[in-house]
Design a protein around this motif. Sequence first.
Motif, PDB file in Angstrom:
ATOM      1  N   VAL A 160       5.759  -2.943   0.552  1.00 41.73           N
ATOM      2  CA  VAL A 160       6.290  -1.618   0.862  1.00 41.73           C
ATOM      3  C   VAL A 160       7.544  -1.748   1.719  1.00 41.73           C
ATOM      4  CG1 VAL A 160       5.803   0.601   1.960  1.00 41.73           C
ATOM      5  CG2 VAL A 160       3.993  -0.602   0.709  1.00 41.73           C
ATOM      6  N   ASP A 161       7.500  -2.630   2.706  1.00 39.28           N
ATOM      7  CA  ASP A 161       8.656  -2.823   3.583  1.00 39.28           C
ATOM      8  C   ASP A 161       9.862  -3.364   2.815  1.00 39.28           C
ATOM      9  OD1 ASP A 161       7.104  -1.965   5.690  1.00 39.28           O
ATOM     10  OD2 ASP A 161       6.598  -3.986   6.379  1.00 39.28           O
ATOM     11  N   GLN A 162       9.613  -4.316   1.919  1.00 36.29           N
ATOM     12  CA  GLN A 162      10.713  -4.893   1.143  1.00 36.29           C
ATOM     13  C   GLN A 162      11.347  -3.855   0.223  1.00 36.29           C
ATOM     14  OE1 GLN A 162       8.811  -8.166  -0.823  1.00 36.29           O
ATOM     15  NE2 GLN A 162       8.609  -9.373   1.050  1.00 36.29           N
ATOM     16  N   LEU A 163      10.512  -3.024  -0.375  1.00 36.68           N
ATOM     17  CA  LEU A 163      11.047  -2.002  -1.272  1.00 36.68           C
ATOM     18  C   LEU A 163      11.831  -0.956  -0.487  1.00 36.68           C
ATOM     19  CD1 LEU A 163      10.949  -1.639  -4.326  1.00 36.68           C
ATOM     20  CD2 LEU A 163       9.099   0.013  -4.008  1.00 36.68           C
ATOM     21  N   ARG A 164      11.394  -0.671   0.733  1.00 32.36           N
ATOM     22  CA  ARG A 164      12.130   0.276   1.577  1.00 32.36           C
ATOM     23  C   ARG A 164      13.517  -0.275   1.918  1.00 32.36           C
ATOM     24  NH1 ARG A 164       8.597   0.948   5.002  1.00 32.36           N
ATOM     25  NH2 ARG A 164       7.837   2.988   4.313  1.00 32.36           N
ATOM     26  N   ILE A 165      13.587  -1.568   2.213  1.00 32.20           N
ATOM     27  CA  ILE A 165      14.878  -2.198   2.502  1.00 32.20           C
ATOM     28  C   ILE A 165      15.812  -2.089   1.295  1.00 32.20           C
ATOM     29  CG2 ILE A 165      16.008  -4.425   2.935  1.00 32.20           C
ATOM     30  CD1 ILE A 165      13.525  -5.157   4.644  1.00 32.20           C
ATOM     31  N   TRP A 166      15.260  -2.358   0.108  1.00 32.72           N
ATOM     32  CA  TRP A 166      16.076  -2.258  -1.109  1.00 32.72           C
ATOM     33  C   TRP A 166      16.513  -0.816  -1.368  1.00 32.72           C
ATOM     34  CZ3 TRP A 166      18.850  -5.382  -3.891  1.00 32.72           C
ATOM     35  CH2 TRP A 166      18.563  -6.754  -3.902  1.00 32.72           C
ATOM     36  N   SER A 167      15.644   0.142  -1.138  1.00 32.43           N
ATOM     37  CA  SER A 167      16.017   1.543  -1.385  1.00 32.43           C
ATOM     38  C   SER A 167      17.164   1.965  -0.481  1.00 32.43           C
ATOM     39  CB  SER A 167      14.815   2.467  -1.193  1.00 32.43           C
ATOM     40  OG  SER A 167      14.479   2.613   0.174  1.00 32.43           O
ATOM     41  N   GLU A 168      17.124   1.504   0.774  1.00 35.75           N
ATOM     42  CA  GLU A 168      18.201   1.819   1.715  1.00 35.75           C
ATOM     43  C   GLU A 168      19.486   1.090   1.340  1.00 35.75           C
ATOM     44  OE1 GLU A 168      16.458   0.682   5.404  1.00 35.75           O
ATOM     45  OE2 GLU A 168      15.144   2.449   5.528  1.00 35.75           O
ATOM     46  N   ARG A 169      19.353  -0.151   0.884  1.00 36.74           N
ATOM     47  CA  ARG A 169      20.521  -0.934   0.495  1.00 36.74           C
ATOM     48  C   ARG A 169      21.215  -0.331  -0.726  1.00 36.74           C
ATOM     49  NH1 ARG A 169      20.335  -7.388  -1.210  1.00 36.74           N
ATOM     50  NH2 ARG A 169      22.593  -7.653  -1.496  1.00 36.74           N
ATOM     51  N   VAL A 170      20.420   0.103  -1.682  1.00 38.26           N
ATOM     52  CA  VAL A 170      20.974   0.663  -2.914  1.00 38.26           C
ATOM     53  C   VAL A 170      21.406   2.113  -2.719  1.00 38.26           C
ATOM     54  CG1 VAL A 170      20.430   1.242  -5.316  1.00 38.26           C
ATOM     55  CG2 VAL A 170      19.631  -0.917  -4.340  1.00 38.26           C
ATOM     56  N   GLY A 171      20.707   2.820  -1.831  1.00 37.32           N
ATOM     57  CA  GLY A 171      21.024   4.219  -1.594  1.00 37.32           C
ATOM     58  C   GLY A 171      20.254   5.165  -2.488  1.00 37.32           C
ATOM     59  N   VAL A 172      18.978   4.818  -2.738  1.00 38.58           N
ATOM     60  CA  VAL A 172      18.124   5.685  -3.560  1.00 38.58           C
ATOM     61  C   VAL A 172      16.850   5.997  -2.783  1.00 38.58           C
ATOM     62  CG1 VAL A 172      19.047   4.750  -5.717  1.00 38.58           C
ATOM     63  CG2 VAL A 172      16.995   3.717  -4.711  1.00 38.58           C
ATOM     64  N   PRO A 173      16.225   7.141  -3.047  1.00 36.11           N
ATOM     65  CA  PRO A 173      15.012   7.516  -2.298  1.00 36.11           C
ATOM     66  C   PRO A 173      13.800   6.678  -2.680  1.00 36.11           C
ATOM     67  CG  PRO A 173      15.500   9.150  -3.985  1.00 36.11           C
ATOM     68  CD  PRO A 173      16.667   8.213  -3.965  1.00 36.11           C
ATOM     69  N   LEU A 174      12.853   6.617  -1.763  1.00 39.35           N
ATOM     70  CA  LEU A 174      11.610   5.878  -1.952  1.00 39.35           C
ATOM     71  C   LEU A 174      10.429   6.767  -1.600  1.00 39.35           C
ATOM     72  CD1 LEU A 174       9.995   3.122  -2.271  1.00 39.35           C
ATOM     73  CD2 LEU A 174      10.290   2.881   0.209  1.00 39.35           C
ATOM     74  N   VAL A 175       9.413   6.735  -2.456  1.00 37.14           N
ATOM     75  CA  VAL A 175       8.154   7.408  -2.138  1.00 37.14           C
ATOM     76  C   VAL A 175       7.138   6.333  -1.771  1.00 37.14           C
ATOM     77  CG1 VAL A 175       6.249   8.779  -3.037  1.00 37.14           C
ATOM     78  CG2 VAL A 175       8.598   9.354  -3.668  1.00 37.14           C
ATOM     79  N   SER A 176       6.573   6.451  -0.570  1.00 37.86           N
ATOM     80  CA  SER A 176       5.577   5.469  -0.125  1.00 37.86           C
ATOM     81  C   SER A 176       4.549   6.162   0.761  1.00 37.86           C
ATOM     82  CB  SER A 176       6.236   4.314   0.631  1.00 37.86           C
ATOM     83  OG  SER A 176       6.775   4.767   1.856  1.00 37.86           O
ATOM     84  N   GLN A 177       3.371   5.580   0.808  1.00 39.94           N
ATOM     85  CA  GLN A 177       2.304   6.108   1.661  1.00 39.94           C
ATOM     86  C   GLN A 177       1.720   5.018   2.546  1.00 39.94           C
ATOM     87  OE1 GLN A 177      -0.585   8.120  -0.797  1.00 39.94           O
ATOM     88  NE2 GLN A 177       0.928   9.492  -1.719  1.00 39.94           N
ATOM     89  N   GLY A 178       2.396   3.865   2.598  1.00 42.97           N
ATOM     90  CA  GLY A 178       1.943   2.803   3.471  1.00 42.97           C
ATOM     91  C   GLY A 178       0.889   1.910   2.828  1.00 42.97           C
ATOM     92  N   MET A 179       0.493   0.893   3.587  1.00 39.90           N
ATOM     93  CA  MET A 179      -0.473  -0.085   3.097  1.00 39.90           C
ATOM     94  C   MET A 179      -1.851   0.551   2.902  1.00 39.90           C
ATOM     95  SD  MET A 179      -1.369  -3.813   4.748  1.00 39.90           S
ATOM     96  CE  MET A 179      -2.484  -4.946   3.924  1.00 39.90           C
ATOM     97  N   ASN A 180      -2.538   0.094   1.857  1.00 38.69           N
ATOM     98  CA  ASN A 180      -3.904   0.512   1.516  1.00 38.69           C
ATOM     99  C   ASN A 180      -3.995   1.940   1.002  1.00 38.69           C
ATOM    100  OD1 ASN A 180      -5.039  -2.012   2.227  1.00 38.69           O
ATOM    101  ND2 ASN A 180      -5.084  -1.401   4.388  1.00 38.69           N
ATOM    102  N   ALA A 181      -2.872   2.570   0.756  1.00 39.41           N
ATOM    103  CA  ALA A 181      -2.902   3.882   0.117  1.00 39.41           C
ATOM    104  C   ALA A 181      -3.308   3.708  -1.346  1.00 39.41           C
ATOM    105  CB  ALA A 181      -1.536   4.546   0.219  1.00 39.41           C
ATOM    106  N   ASP A 182      -3.699   4.796  -1.973  1.00 35.02           N
ATOM    107  CA  ASP A 182      -4.081   4.750  -3.386  1.00 35.02           C
ATOM    108  C   ASP A 182      -2.822   4.573  -4.232  1.00 35.02           C
ATOM    109  OD1 ASP A 182      -5.037   5.081  -5.924  1.00 35.02           O
ATOM    110  OD2 ASP A 182      -5.821   7.107  -5.618  1.00 35.02           O
ATOM    111  N   PRO A 183      -2.690   3.454  -4.952  1.00 40.67           N
ATOM    112  CA  PRO A 183      -1.485   3.233  -5.757  1.00 40.67           C
ATOM    113  C   PRO A 183      -1.238   4.340  -6.774  1.00 40.67           C
ATOM    114  CG  PRO A 183      -2.763   1.214  -5.582  1.00 40.67           C
ATOM    115  CD  PRO A 183      -3.616   2.307  -5.022  1.00 40.67           C
ATOM    116  N   ALA A 184      -2.293   4.848  -7.380  1.00 40.86           N
ATOM    117  CA  ALA A 184      -2.140   5.911  -8.369  1.00 40.86           C
ATOM    118  C   ALA A 184      -1.579   7.176  -7.728  1.00 40.86           C
ATOM    119  CB  ALA A 184      -3.486   6.199  -9.034  1.00 40.86           C
ATOM    120  N   ALA A 185      -1.996   7.450  -6.484  1.00 41.58           N
ATOM    121  CA  ALA A 185      -1.485   8.626  -5.780  1.00 41.58           C
ATOM    122  C   ALA A 185       0.006   8.483  -5.508  1.00 41.58           C
ATOM    123  CB  ALA A 185      -2.254   8.830  -4.476  1.00 41.58           C
TER     124      ALA A 185
END
Length: 319
Positions: A160-185
């Motif tokens: 999740v942290d790595q994808l957040r870094i990439w989203s900020e680097r590229v300039g696109v939004p990210l939807v995340s709910q943190g570790m152990n969240a339901d992936p389907a959700a």
Amino acid sequence: MALFGIFGKDPAAKPAAEGVAPWSKVWNVPAVGCSPSFHLRHRGKSKVDDAVLDDLEEVLVSSDVGVETTLTIIERIQTRVASDKYVGTAELNGILRAEVAALMKDPAPIDLAKKPYVIMVVGVNGVGKTTTIGKLAHRFHTAGHSVILGAADTFRAAAVDQLRIWSERVGVPLVSQGMNADPAAVAFDTVESAKAKGTDIVIIDTAGRLHNKINLMNELTKVRNVMRKVVPDAPHEVLLVLDASTGQNAIEQAREFTAATEVTALALTKLDGTAKGGVAIGISHQFQIPIRYLGVGEGINDLMPFDRTAFVEALFKGN
């Protein structure tokens, strides 16, 4: 020495267009190698005999093409040689390139008329999956398309942290709910947000490791089903990321994921290092799945669309 550079330049090979660098100049495709002894034994032979084919089989297998695909290539070459008694080692170079290219499929065009176009990315941890997602988002974003990322690999905090870094680097939004969240959700929220905002492309990261194949299959099926509640034909692409440098392990990973979900395209990473390029041939042929992208470096622009003809030319280039 590259495979069959020893037989001379392919007379049918077309020169690169003026001002356009061939792939071998754009990136150093890991060529399939031949030993000096092969060169000394077979150069200039007027006939492709069993000794040539036996040695060719050994070279292909040792270059991570895989036994199944290697045998298919040898059988096809045997058929062509049998039909033309004048085929010698001088012509074998061109025949080999043609047969290898024929084994690989071209990917279907990405249909961005489907909005949002949903890509579900799968693969084990450590293959460069998150990096590939970031580079892919960059490609789409710089081409003028709106992109949103979904961090559905919730079993690993770093993902999740790595994808957040990439989203900020590229300039696109990210939807995340943190570790152990339901992936389907997470996947559901990402696709729902994309649909509400009119976003062009959704890229969903998924878990790279579960306890067994059944868990993996169930998790990916659940993610797929919840996305279809928002976009009925999602995902439009299931992209399997494989580390080409792992050779036959990459083939085993492909076998696991194709059994767990419907993979529609491949991305091969780390082809700029110690990977043997033959693995691309074996995976594409064995699983009848087209390669869409090649990761060829660490830079944000080092993700190339796959061109099988150009790839084969670069793979068998002479050094």
